[in-house]
Design a protein around this motif. Structure first.
Motif, PDB file in Angstrom:
ATOM      1  N   ASP A   1       0.806  -1.208   0.000  1.00  0.00           N
ATOM      2  CA  ASP A   1       0.000   0.000   0.000  1.00  0.00           C
ATOM      3  C   ASP A   1       0.847   1.268   0.000  1.00  0.00           C
ATOM      4  N   ASP A   2       2.113   1.173  -0.386  1.00  0.00           N
ATOM      5  CA  ASP A   2       2.945   2.370  -0.392  1.00  0.00           C
ATOM      6  C   ASP A   2       2.620   3.222  -1.628  1.00  0.00           C
ATOM      7  N   PRO A   3       3.145   4.461  -1.701  1.00  0.00           N
ATOM      8  CA  PRO A   3       2.768   5.347  -2.805  1.00  0.00           C
ATOM      9  C   PRO A   3       3.074   4.792  -4.195  1.00  0.00           C
ATOM     10  N   VAL A   4       4.188   4.103  -4.348  1.00  0.00           N
ATOM     11  CA  VAL A   4       4.509   3.535  -5.658  1.00  0.00           C
ATOM     12  C   VAL A   4       3.489   2.464  -6.032  1.00  0.00           C
ATOM     13  N   ALA A   5       3.202   1.567  -5.089  1.00  0.00           N
ATOM     14  CA  ALA A   5       2.228   0.514  -5.346  1.00  0.00           C
ATOM     15  C   ALA A   5       0.858   1.093  -5.665  1.00  0.00           C
TER      16      ALA A   5
END
Length: 279
Positions: A204-208
């Motif tokens: 759920d990180d920004p890249v994902a």
């Protein structure tokens, strides 16, 4: 995913450095010594910021327009995304020195544009054909598994949850004449640094979130220079930097900070390669 087998190149943040762009494209085999397309069926994507900071931003746009036609005639492609400096240039042109309630910027959008590297010559030479070209630029694309954007920000999500929705939202913002809306738009397009803490990768990180929303396996951006924002010494700029557990590729070589324009061949950064490596 269907991957085109023709060469795919990206470049970003020319910032008016017309001669340097011509040299970089020639070195990459995409243009000849006279600056004309020689890349046959290759594909070239420019990721925004053609103007400001350097001596000939309008000349850069003129070259991109010409190369687009030359490449198409040869079976190749040239595409160009919108950068935050095109947005700021249009804001200066359309809204000039008008005040914006709550914004304490001397001379309004014209003053802010100048403060961030705006060149009077670019504004003076801006013509209808340049404006029409700028306002027709998309903000993102997915090509061969690469999500191409100008800025390393998640604020594209504020425009929509698909590539088509984002590009339509950007087009709507460009058509507006509401000063407060333009101020928000400039901030959205100028945001940066959203992906630098995304290592190791998390679901759920920004890249994902960006890749999961818009598609692609690797996000490619300009905007944040390798020289200032990633700590690469100007004289050491040689190639793009892969980071965030291999899921992001930064390609702004910081030409206006003493670095260089990078023309990066993306098929040299194969999606299946070791994601812990930088290249």
């Amino acid at each position: 995913m269907t991957v085109d087998q023709t060469p795919l190149f990206v470049v970003a943040d020319v910032h008016g450095h017309r001669a340097e762009l011509r040299d970089a494209l020639q070195d990459a085999g995409l243009t000849d010594a006279t600056g004309h397309w020689s890349g046959a069926d290759a594909r070239l994507w420019l990721l925004g910021d053609y103007v400001d900071r350097g001596p000939d931003g309008i000349g850069v746009i003129d070259d991109v327009l010409r190369l687009t036609g030359e490449a198409a005639a040869a079976g190749g492609e040239v595409h160009a995304l919108l950068g935050n400096h095109e947005v700021q240039l249009l804001a200066a042109y359309l809204l000039d020195t008008g005040t914006v309630p709550g914004w304490q910027q001397q001379d309004g959008f014209r003053g802010a544009w100048a403060r961030f590297g705006g060149r009077d010559d670019d504004l003076r030479r801006l013509r209808d054909e340049h404006i029409s070209w700028i306002v027709s630029r998309p903000a993102m694309a997915v090509v061969d598994g690469y999500l191409l954007v100008h800025s390393d920000t998640t604020r594209y999500l504020e425009f929509g949850d698909s590539v088509a929705a984002v590009n339509a939202g950007i087009a709507k913002a460009l058509a507006s004449r509401d000063a407060a809306g333009w101020l928000t738009f400039c901030y959205q397009m100028s945001d940066r640094g959203a992906f630098r803490d995304s290592e190791p990768a998390k679901p759920d990180d920004p890249v994902a979130t960006m890749l999961g929303t818009y598609g692609g396996e690797v996000l490619v951006h300009g905007h944040s220079t390798l020289t200032k924002h990633f700590g690469v010494a100007p004289g050491e700029v040689r190639e793009a930097l892969r980071y965030a557990d291999g899921r992001v590729l930064a390609i702004d070589g910081g030409v206006y900070e003493g670095g260089r324009i990078l023309v990066t061949r993306l098929d040299d950064h194969g999606l299946g390669r070791d994601r812990s490596a930088t290249s």
